[in-house]
Design an enzyme around this catalytic site. Structure first.
Site, PDB file in Angstrom:
ATOM      1  N   CYS A  47       0.811  -1.216   0.000  1.00  0.00           N
ATOM      2  CA  CYS A  47       0.000   0.000   0.000  1.00  0.00           C
ATOM      3  C   CYS A  47       0.846   1.267   0.000  1.00  0.00           C
ATOM      4  CB  CYS A  47      -0.943   0.007   1.202  1.00  0.00           C
ATOM      5  SG  CYS A  47      -0.108   0.196   2.782  1.00  0.00           S
ATOM      6  N   ILE A 277      10.411  18.686  10.583  1.00  0.00           N
ATOM      7  CA  ILE A 277      10.915  17.722  11.567  1.00  0.00           C
ATOM      8  C   ILE A 277      10.288  16.376  11.230  1.00  0.00           C
ATOM      9  CG2 ILE A 277      10.955  17.131  14.027  1.00  0.00           C
ATOM     10  CD1 ILE A 277      12.464  19.674  13.500  1.00  0.00           C
ATOM     11  N   GLU A 821      -9.232 -10.840 -13.500  1.00  0.00           N
ATOM     12  CA  GLU A 821      -9.749 -11.656 -14.608  1.00  0.00           C
ATOM     13  C   GLU A 821      -9.758 -10.852 -15.905  1.00  0.00           C
ATOM     14  OE1 GLU A 821     -13.286 -13.857 -13.672  1.00  0.00           O
ATOM     15  OE2 GLU A 821     -13.713 -14.288 -15.777  1.00  0.00           O
ATOM     16  N   ARG A 899     -25.585 -14.418 -13.132  1.00  0.00           N
ATOM     17  CA  ARG A 899     -25.380 -15.281 -11.965  1.00  0.00           C
ATOM     18  C   ARG A 899     -26.228 -14.805 -10.785  1.00  0.00           C
ATOM     19  NH1 ARG A 899     -22.104 -19.470 -10.040  1.00  0.00           N
ATOM     20  NH2 ARG A 899     -21.007 -19.748 -12.008  1.00  0.00           N
ATOM     21  N   THR A1029     -20.928 -19.567 -16.661  1.00  0.00           N
ATOM     22  CA  THR A1029     -22.236 -19.538 -17.305  1.00  0.00           C
ATOM     23  C   THR A1029     -22.100 -19.289 -18.817  1.00  0.00           C
ATOM     24  OG1 THR A1029     -22.413 -17.255 -16.578  1.00  0.00           O
ATOM     25  CG2 THR A1029     -23.574 -18.895 -15.271  1.00  0.00           C
ATOM     26  N   GLU A1283     -15.426 -19.940  -4.555  1.00  0.00           N
ATOM     27  CA  GLU A1283     -16.450 -18.902  -4.418  1.00  0.00           C
ATOM     28  C   GLU A1283     -17.600 -19.233  -3.462  1.00  0.00           C
ATOM     29  OE1 GLU A1283     -16.987 -18.682  -8.803  1.00  0.00           O
ATOM     30  OE2 GLU A1283     -16.732 -16.542  -8.445  1.00  0.00           O
TER      31      GLU A1283
HETATM   32  C1  LIG Z   1      -1.365   3.622   8.977  1.00  0.00           C
HETATM   33  C2  LIG Z   1      -1.494   4.752   9.938  1.00  0.00           C
HETATM   34  C3  LIG Z   1      -2.365   4.627  10.991  1.00  0.00           C
HETATM   35  C4  LIG Z   1      -2.508   5.677  11.881  1.00  0.00           C
HETATM   36  N1  LIG Z   1      -3.389   5.514  12.899  1.00  0.00           N
HETATM   37  C5  LIG Z   1      -3.576   6.512  13.790  1.00  0.00           C
HETATM   38  C6  LIG Z   1      -4.492   6.351  14.847  1.00  0.00           C
HETATM   39  O1  LIG Z   1      -5.116   5.302  15.006  1.00  0.00           O
HETATM   40  N2  LIG Z   1      -4.682   7.394  15.670  1.00  0.00           N
HETATM   41  C7  LIG Z   1      -4.009   8.573  15.521  1.00  0.00           C
HETATM   42  O2  LIG Z   1      -4.226   9.467  16.305  1.00  0.00           O
HETATM   43  N3  LIG Z   1      -3.111   8.740  14.533  1.00  0.00           N
HETATM   44  C8  LIG Z   1      -2.884   7.744  13.666  1.00  0.00           C
HETATM   45  N4  LIG Z   1      -1.990   7.912  12.644  1.00  0.00           N
HETATM   46  C9  LIG Z   1      -1.280   9.184  12.522  1.00  0.00           C
HETATM   47  C10 LIG Z   1       0.191   9.182  12.984  1.00  0.00           C
HETATM   48  O3  LIG Z   1       0.684   7.930  13.202  1.00  0.00           O
HETATM   49  C11 LIG Z   1       0.405  10.000  14.199  1.00  0.00           C
HETATM   50  O4  LIG Z   1       0.007  11.305  14.004  1.00  0.00           O
HETATM   51  C12 LIG Z   1       1.839   9.935  14.749  1.00  0.00           C
HETATM   52  O5  LIG Z   1       1.788  10.221  16.096  1.00  0.00           O
HETATM   53  C13 LIG Z   1       2.824  10.875  14.061  1.00  0.00           C
HETATM   54  O6  LIG Z   1       4.117  10.690  14.621  1.00  0.00           O
HETATM   55  P1  LIG Z   1       5.423  10.633  13.746  1.00  0.00           P
HETATM   56  O7  LIG Z   1       6.552  10.514  14.657  1.00  0.00           O
HETATM   57  O8  LIG Z   1       5.334   9.596  12.728  1.00  0.00           O
HETATM   58  O9  LIG Z   1       5.340  12.050  13.068  1.00  0.00           O
HETATM   59  P2  LIG Z   1       6.068  12.596  11.792  1.00  0.00           P
HETATM   60  O10 LIG Z   1       5.346  12.161  10.570  1.00  0.00           O
HETATM   61  O11 LIG Z   1       7.488  12.294  11.831  1.00  0.00           O
HETATM   62  O12 LIG Z   1       5.809  14.129  12.033  1.00  0.00           O
HETATM   63  C14 LIG Z   1       4.498  14.629  12.089  1.00  0.00           C
HETATM   64  C15 LIG Z   1       4.487  16.146  12.337  1.00  0.00           C
HETATM   65  O13 LIG Z   1       4.963  16.433  13.624  1.00  0.00           O
HETATM   66  C16 LIG Z   1       6.042  17.368  13.569  1.00  0.00           C
HETATM   67  N5  LIG Z   1       6.927  17.051  14.675  1.00  0.00           N
HETATM   68  C17 LIG Z   1       7.312  15.830  15.080  1.00  0.00           C
HETATM   69  N6  LIG Z   1       8.093  15.935  16.159  1.00  0.00           N
HETATM   70  C18 LIG Z   1       8.202  17.246  16.452  1.00  0.00           C
HETATM   71  C19 LIG Z   1       8.858  17.981  17.473  1.00  0.00           C
HETATM   72  N7  LIG Z   1       9.540  17.358  18.403  1.00  0.00           N
HETATM   73  N8  LIG Z   1       8.744  19.319  17.467  1.00  0.00           N
HETATM   74  C20 LIG Z   1       8.041  19.935  16.517  1.00  0.00           C
HETATM   75  N9  LIG Z   1       7.398  19.298  15.528  1.00  0.00           N
HETATM   76  C21 LIG Z   1       7.465  17.971  15.507  1.00  0.00           C
HETATM   77  C22 LIG Z   1       6.603  17.150  12.188  1.00  0.00           C
HETATM   78  O14 LIG Z   1       7.318  18.252  11.717  1.00  0.00           O
HETATM   79  C23 LIG Z   1       5.360  16.891  11.375  1.00  0.00           C
HETATM   80  O15 LIG Z   1       4.754  18.085  11.029  1.00  0.00           O
HETATM   81  C24 LIG Z   1      -1.788   6.872  11.726  1.00  0.00           C
HETATM   82  C25 LIG Z   1      -0.894   6.996  10.662  1.00  0.00           C
HETATM   83  C26 LIG Z   1      -0.737   5.952   9.789  1.00  0.00           C
HETATM   84  C27 LIG Z   1       0.210   6.085   8.654  1.00  0.00           C
HETATM   85  S1  FES Z   2       3.275  -1.436   2.036  1.00  0.00           S
HETATM   86 FE1  FES Z   2       1.479  -1.472   3.219  1.00  0.00          FE
HETATM   87  S2  FES Z   2       2.236  -0.920   5.148  1.00  0.00           S
HETATM   88 FE2  FES Z   2       3.933  -0.650   3.901  1.00  0.00          FE
END
Ligand SMILES: Cc1cc2nc3c(=O)[nH]c(=O)nc-3n(C[C@H](O)[C@H](O)[C@H](O)COP(=O)(O)OP(=O)(O)OC[C@H]3O[C@@H](n4cnc5c(N)ncnc54)[C@H](O)[C@@H]3O)c2cc1C
Ligand code: FES
Ligand code: FES
Length: 1344
Positions: A47, A277, A821, A899, A1029, A1283
């Site tokens: 994905c 960041i 398919e 079907r 079919t 199926e």
């Molecule tokens: C598949 C998937 C599922 C998710 N499910 C959920 C869920 O169930 N619930 C939910 O709430 N969220 C969910 N999220 C969102 C995400 O995971 C969260 O928001 C996560 O906490 C982001 O953290 P990160 O470290 O990956 O942030 P990053 O992507 O690294 O950064 C996010 C933002 O925060 C800023 N930042 C990070 N650290 C700092 C710092 N120390 N100071 C200033 N700015 C900073 C960055 O500049 C950026 O703008 C999901 C995301 C994905 C991809």
């Molecule tokens: S390819 Fe689906 S989680 Fe990374």
């Protein structure tokens, strides 16, 4: 000024080997590096957005402060390569391989049949392995929960869980009686197949290997023991001593910094105010991928020690901003054990949100600051921090090098939509979370479409501080109610908080609170996110839950009855907890028929679990990448196309449109009614207009997006309802008439009428459509395609390229389910057009969002019915109109509609019937085959009117169903005799096995005793017609070569997509030739070996290809017979050696055409011929529990009995039944496709479209193959299986309906009419369940 001491070398370990990369590209993800640069294709791209887990690898690092090694599963599709500095990366290739030996995790998953198509398998293994390495003492139950970041579309999850649990430390002791994981029934002596009498005593067979053995245990040979960590590879000592240096990597567009001190970080942020960041990149990675944002400067603060600390402060804890959510979780779990319980309220609320926050892999990477700064309105954690009153510390540095610290109360941090109070030069360094005080209660809640790994629809957290007054009442001293999902940011509710202040905590506060909550949380119709009524009712429902929960606490501490909540309310305050899953699989085998009927594992299982199995995109070749230029309008005339800018972009090799096609642009799988590239008019959003080709996939994507297209919009039809209203139909009107419906209705004592909408379903095969086209000599092309239909691919390629037929090879597919398919052909042709132009190999692999928006889905249907019946419920007449949404063209829609019409009576005899079928034409992607091919849609509409008859007559639905079952020898409405009818038997056995009537009584008792949780149980039969079919498609070919070393090579026309077809063909050939299965090989499916094949579809590929293989083997046997007669004791290898010497042809071409099938519709409604070779029967009983306040549901138990004749391979067939059932549950309850009125698809990936996850497996899941039911109409008395079981997933839908009915009967607004009928479209999502459970909470917001 930047310090000039940056190192630009990225050093890490990959599978034990040191890797040094100078100046790596900061835009590269770890996954792209692994697959494209390191050539490790075992890690898959499913994905690219963290939602499927196919890309999971283990990331290990040395935690210097604690001198310990930390192992975590990570989504490599989101992790920037630059962030692995100093880490050890382990991929599936690092665990084990077939040649040198598999790792126990790989071995057990393979032996337990946990891999079908295998595309999800490496990711699942790495998730499990990482978990076991970091939790060597994990229990079985804990292990079950480590898969919340992984999806599998094939297996139904049960065998994966079985294999995984075997690593739990709490295995039952050997001497204890083990619960039967697999229960086998040997075929009794009287049973026979193909006329072969079983007179030899049966042998004991190992359920995992399928070979004779002496194990008397019912459980498998899979060892149940924890992982021995001593034999695992150690963390590279080099990395433990590696000095942490500040890093800087310069890419073409992006510069990456990894500072190592806080001052350095602050200085960088001061110098590069706009720098992004990045910590886990789980938010930024999505932005850059889907919104095409490029951040020129990225700073990764993960190596700054100050931000990695978590510690106790005076009145709470200070959490470093970059600590992963997983590490916070572990800290909090420990802390809650070690401090006074009353202080831990907020931490427990955080832990309860973490449980349902994304999946393991995301929590292992993501940090709290990332969640806060992103400020998503649907964040799970922000409402908790709001309710708790967290304080954020923001730090910057001035040009004199002085740090400036700002403390911000979280209440003022969120400004507006994704805007927070943080200055461009500031860093969020830590988050202070206060302890809760005595008599302070805090609870958090989240509702999402699916429990595992899903963003919230509404999340909330409530905190209340109470104090006892003189009357021993508890009075509200302070409170905060915080909500996510109700505004553009997480919000609190000032009016309600003010209202509650000073109030006694008693029920009388509720009504007023509901009213003020409504004012605090306005949500207009049409607000982003939709589901207005649902979201609004959740706000008050959750507050009610909180009220009950706190009251219950108060009762427990005060023992004062005024706080006691009703007994029937207790269940609703219990947090969701899932027992460990269990189940039993029962089947028969026939040693005399071995290896046929034996539960042999999938022939590719070992290659799949080791990542060695190659899929189309894994084939290494120096090819360019192609990406499609897609329409952004649903219906429009193309006024102008400008590709000037796109052509000048880096790496671009060419961009081609309709005018560039050398052959024919007008194509189609059956009728040539679509264009490969729109030449003048686009017919849906996502219609291909052209193709951009570049050196890399990313370059091709960017070029495709840079093509400027001017449109003149035309009126569009974007829903089935609109199509019916505007009479927008394709030119196809089929009718089936039988009996005399006028008379039938006249004689009916009762008549009901109604309508049902049946939703679509996305295939969501884990491997998206992929092809590699290699130009050869002259006009030859060698094409690898992930297709179920090599022959049609071949003919359409010939047409579009204007060259003779070429060679199409299918290695294996990562799932198909009908979705490959026909629709796979188009992307293959598009890549071929580019390869032809460039005379260079071109590959295409659709991104998940492109695959979802271009390749069509299961057809949504609207069914209108009028049914006549007598007082007992015996059906007299049915008049049914079926409308299917075909999309913009025919594709296979006629067959799908037919079907549905054939299955519109499911399992019931209807003496007088008229079924009318229409295909709606819409400006949506053309819909296509999907497991069941219209059958499930026809059947579910039938089962709805069955329920409605029962409801009308106030009789049990079981009685009405039984009364109307087909009996042996009766004729269907299309005049096919029902022979070998197993309906009544399978129904009776399911009733008995599921203990239906006793459990129904218990369900009723549960419902009497519970107001807000309700249970439902339903038992649903299926009868499924087997054959294409379309008559022509009922043919198959095979080529068998026997070599003089006694090995056998089989090629047949079917393709392998995980369903185990090749394995079954090996069994058939091995049995017929009398050789062991390991002497038989299947080479990939290829049109130059077996020509003119039917698509691998309709569940009859084993039937037909098996017969063709049998035919070929029988020809060879016949040629060997004279030699064998003369040398009766000669082993096979010697015999074929002799035959070669005697110049006997040891190759044969087998062929099979299913006799007497083919149905032709006539305007009269009485067609010619028979559509099916035989029928397949099944039955499922499911019990569910719903939370009527939220719409959440859990399947408590499912029992299935499926008739597959004498199973060719029971392990594979059980896997098919479980997988199909799970897909059926998804179709009926979870998987909602949302399209905007302008034709744009909203649900374009796993973040918005939810297929069932591990948590959706029934807690008890029993599957049996019907015993002693040989099928005289197919190979070795078997039946096809792919199926038919899908429809059995609808038992969950009907159980949910029954639970809702009970909730409605119990409604508290005084308006309940007992058992009043209600409509419930599929899928029965949490929103639909909750909205249908009418009560005062929904009434408050109904139509506001
Ligand atoms: C598949 C998937 C599922 C998710 N499910 C959920 C869920 O169930 N619930 C939910 O709430 N969220 C969910 N999220 C969102 C995400 O995971 C969260 O928001 C996560 O906490 C982001 O953290 P990160 O470290 O990956 O942030 P990053 O992507 O690294 O950064 C996010 C933002 O925060 C800023 N930042 C990070 N650290 C700092 C710092 N120390 N100071 C200033 N700015 C900073 C960055 O500049 C950026 O703008 C999901 C995301 C994905 C991809
Ligand atoms: S390819 Fe689906 S989680 Fe990374
Ligand atoms: S085996 Fe899991 S997706 Fe196919």
């Amino acid at each position: 000024m930047e310090p000039n001491s940056y190192n630009n070398q990225l050093i890490f370990f990959l599978n034990g080997n040191k890797v040094i990369i100078n100046n790596p590209n900061p835009e590269l993800t770890l996954l792209t590096y692994l697959r494209s640069n390191a050539g490790l294709t075992g890690t898959k791209l499913g994905c690219g957005e963290g939602g499927c887990g196919a890309c999971t690898v283990m990331l290990s690092h040395h935690l210097k402060t604690e001198d310990k090694i930390v192992h975590r599963s990570i989504n490599s599709c989101l992790l920037p390569l630059c962030s692995v500095a100093g880490c050890a990366v382990t991929t599936i290739e690092g665990l084990g391989n077939v040649k040198d030996g598999m790792h126990p995790v790989q071995q057990r998953l393979s032996d337990q049949h946990g891999s079908q198509c295998g595309f999800c398998t490496p990711g699942i293994i790495m998730a499990l392995y990482s978990y076991l390495r970091s939790h060597p003492n994990a229990t079985q139950h804990e292990i079950e929960e480590c898969f919340d970041g992984n999806l599998c579309r094939c297996t139904g999850y049960r065998p994966i869980l079985d294999a995984a649990r075997s690593f739990g430390v709490d295995q039952p002791k050997v001497e204890e009686e083990q619960p039967a994981a697999v229960e086998e029934l040997r075929l009794p002596e009287i049973a026979y197949a193909d006329g072969v009498q079983k007179d030899k005593p049966a042998e004991n067979i190992c359920p995992s290997t399928g070979k004779p053995c002496d194990c008397k245990s019912k459980s498998t040979h899979i060892p149940s023991q924890p992982l021995d960590l001593k034999s695992e590879p150690i963390f590279p000592p080099f990395l433990m001593t590696l000095k942490q240096e500040s890093l800087k990597f310069n890419g073409d567009r992006v510069t990456w910094y990894t500072p190592t001190t806080l001052n350095e970080l602050l200085n960088l942020k001061r110098l590069h105010n706009n720098a992004k960041i990045v910590v886990g990149n789980t938010e930024v990675g999505i932005e850059t991928k889907f919104r095409n944002i490029v951040y020129p400067v990225i700073i990764c603060p993960s190596k700054v020690p100050e931000l990695q600390k978590i510690s106790q402060a005076e009145n709470g804890i200070e959490i470093g901003s970059t600590i992963s959510l997983t590490d916070i979780k572990y800290y909090l779990v420990d802390l809650c054990k070690n401090i006074e319980a009353y202080k831990t309220g907020t931490f427990k609320a955080m832990l309860s949100q973490f449980r349902w926050f994304a999946g393991n892999q995301i929590r292992n990477a993501a940090c709290l600051a990332g969640n806060l700064v992103t400020a998503s309105p649907i964040s799970d954690i922000n409402p908790v921090l709001l309710a708790a009153g967290a304080i954020l510390t923001l730090v910057s540095i001035n040009d004199r090098g002085e740090r400036i610290t700002r403390k911000v109360n979280i209440n003022s941090f969120f400004k507006s939509y994704r805007v927070v109070d943080i200055q461009p030069d500031e860093i969020l360094t830590s988050i202070f979370v206060p302890y809760t005080r005595e008599n302070e209660y805090i609870e958090a809640y989240k509702q999402s479409r699916r429990r595992d790994d899903d963003i919230a629809i509404v999340s909330c957290c409530f905190r209340v501080l109470l104090a006892k007054n003189d009357e021993n009442d508890y009075v509200v001293q302070d409170c905060t109610l915080a909500y996510g999902g109700m505004n553009v940011k997480a919000v609190t509710t000032p009016a309600t908080q003010e209202l509650l202040q000073g109030q006694v905590w008693q029920r009388s506060i509720l009504e007023k609170a509901y009213q003020t909550l409504e004012k605090d949380l306005p949500l207009q119709q049409g607000a982003p996110g939709g589901m207005i009524e649902y979201r609004r009712s959740l706000t008050t429902s959750y507050f009610f839950k909180f009220f009950l929960t706190v009251s219950n606490y108060l009762y427990s501490v005060s023992n004062d009855v005024k706080h006691k909540i009703e007994d029937n309310e207790q269940s609703v305050i219990q947090k969701y907890q899932r027992e460990m899953s269990s189940g039993e699989q029962t089947y028969q085998y026939q040693p005399l028929m071995s290896p046929v009927t034996m539960p042999i594992k999938h022939q590719s299982a070992d290659k799949q679990v080791t990542g060695e199995a190659l899929y189309t995109d894994d084939i290494k070749h120096n090819a360019y990448s192609a990406a499609m230029v897609l329409s952004t309008k649903a219906h429009a005339r193309i006024k102008n196309i400008d590709s000037t800018k796109a052509l000048s972009m880096p790496g671009v090799k060419g961009i081609y449109f309709a005018k560039d096609i050398e052959g024919v642009n007008q194509v189609g799988p059956v009728i040539y009614d679509e264009e490969l590239f729109a030449s003048s008019v686009v017919l849906c959003v996502g219609y291909p207009i052209g193709v951009a080709v570049a050196e890399t996939h990313q370059q091709a994507l960017e070029a495709a997006k840079a093509v400027v297209i001017e449109y003149e919009e035309l009126p569009a039809v974007t829903s089935i309802e609109q199509a019916i209203a505007e009479k927008s139909f394709l030119n196809c009107h089929h009718v089936i008439n039988n009996g005399d419906i006028v008379k039938g209705f006249e004689e009916s004592e009762h008549v009901i009428e109604g309508e049902m909408k049946v939703g679509a379903q996305e295939h969501f095969y884990l491997e998206t459509n992929a092809a590699l086209v290699i130009p050869g000599e002259g006009s030859e092309f060698m094409v690898y395609s992930s297709t179920q239909n090599p022959t049609k691919t071949q003919s359409l390629l010939a047409l579009t390229l204007g060259v003779p037929a070429n060679q199409i090879v299918v290695k294996r597919m990562g799932g198909g389910f009908g979705g490959k398919e026909t629709r796979s052909i188009f992307s293959t042709c598009i890549a071929a057009v580019a390869a032809q132009k460039l005379r260079h190999p071109v590959r295409i692999m659709l991104d998940r969002d492109v695959d979802m928006m271009t390749t069509g889905t299961r057809h949504p249907f609207i069914g209108k019915y009028k049914i006549g019946f007598d007082k007992n419920g015996k059906i007299m007449a049915a008049d049914i109109d079926l409308y299917a949404d075909a999309g913009y063209s025919f594709d296979l829609s006629v067959g799908v509609l037919d079907r549905a019409m054939f299955h519109s009576e499911n399992a019931y005899k209807v003496p007088n019937i008229r079924v009318n079928g229409r295909l709606c034409k819409t400006n949506l992607p053309t819909n296509t085959a999907f497991r069941g091919f219209g059958g499930p849609q026809g059947m579910i509409i039938c089962e709805i009117w069955m329920e409605k008859i029962a409801n009308y007559l106030k009789k049990p639905p079981t009685e009405i169903r039984q009364l109307n079952f087909y009996k042996e020898g009766e004729f269907t409405h299309y005049l096919q005799e029902v022979k070998n009818c197993q309906l009544q038997r399978i129904w009776d056995e399911t009733l008995q096995k599921s203990d239906y009537f006793n459990r129904l009584a218990k369900v009723e008792e549960f419902n009497r005793n519970n107001k807000w949780k309700k249970r439902g149980i339903a038992i649903i039969p299926t009868k499924f017609g087997m054959s294409f079919t379309v008559k022509t498609l009922n043919q198959a070919g095979a080529l068998v070569h026997v070599y003089t070393d006694g090995t056998v090579l089989v090629t047949h026309g079917g393709t392998e997509m995980g369903q185990g077809l090749h394995t079954k063909m090996i069994q058939i050939a091995a049995k017929e030739l009398g050789v062991p299965v390991d002497k038989v090989y299947i080479s990939e499916t290829s049109t130059d070996k077996v020509a003119n094949t039917a698509p691998t579809a309709a569940s009859v590929s084993s039937d037909m290809n098996g017969m063709a293989v049998l035919d070929a083997c029988q020809q060879i046997n016949a040629r060997l017979a004279p030699l064998k007669e003369k040398n009766p004791n000669l082993p096979f290898q010697k015999l074929v050696g002799l035959a070669f010497a005697e110049r006997v042809n040891l190759s044969a071409n087998g062929f099979y055409a299913t006799p007497n099938v083919g149905y032709f519709f006539k305007d009269s409604g009485v067609g010619d011929g028979l559509p099916f070779n035989y029928f397949n029967y099944g039955c499922a009983c499911s019990e569910v529990e719903i939370d009527t306040l939220t719409g959440d549901y859990t399947t408590l138990r499912t029992d299935i009995i499926m008739d597959v004749g004498d199973s060719l391979n029971p392990a594979i067939d059980i896997g098919q039944v479980e997988g199909a059932y799970t897909q059926g549950v998804g179709w009926c309850t979870l998987e909602e496709i949302v399209t905007f009125p302008n034709g744009n698809l909203f649900t374009r990936g796993p973040s918005t479209y939810k297929i069932p996850g591990f948590n959706d497996v029934p807690i008890v899941f029993n599957v049996s193959l019907l015993s002693n039911a040989p099928n005289p109409k197919a190979i070795h008395s078997s039946k096809g299986v792919g199926e038919p079981p899908l429809f059995l997933g609808s038992a969950v839908y009907f159980a949910i309906r029954n639970a809702i009915m009970d909730a409605r009967n119990d409604r508290d607004d005084g308006l309940a009419t007992k058992d009043e009928w209600f409509n419930l479209a599929t899928p029965a999502t949490c929103e639909r369940i909750r909205n249908t459970c009418i009560d005062k909470f929904t009434n408050q917001f109904n139509q506001k």
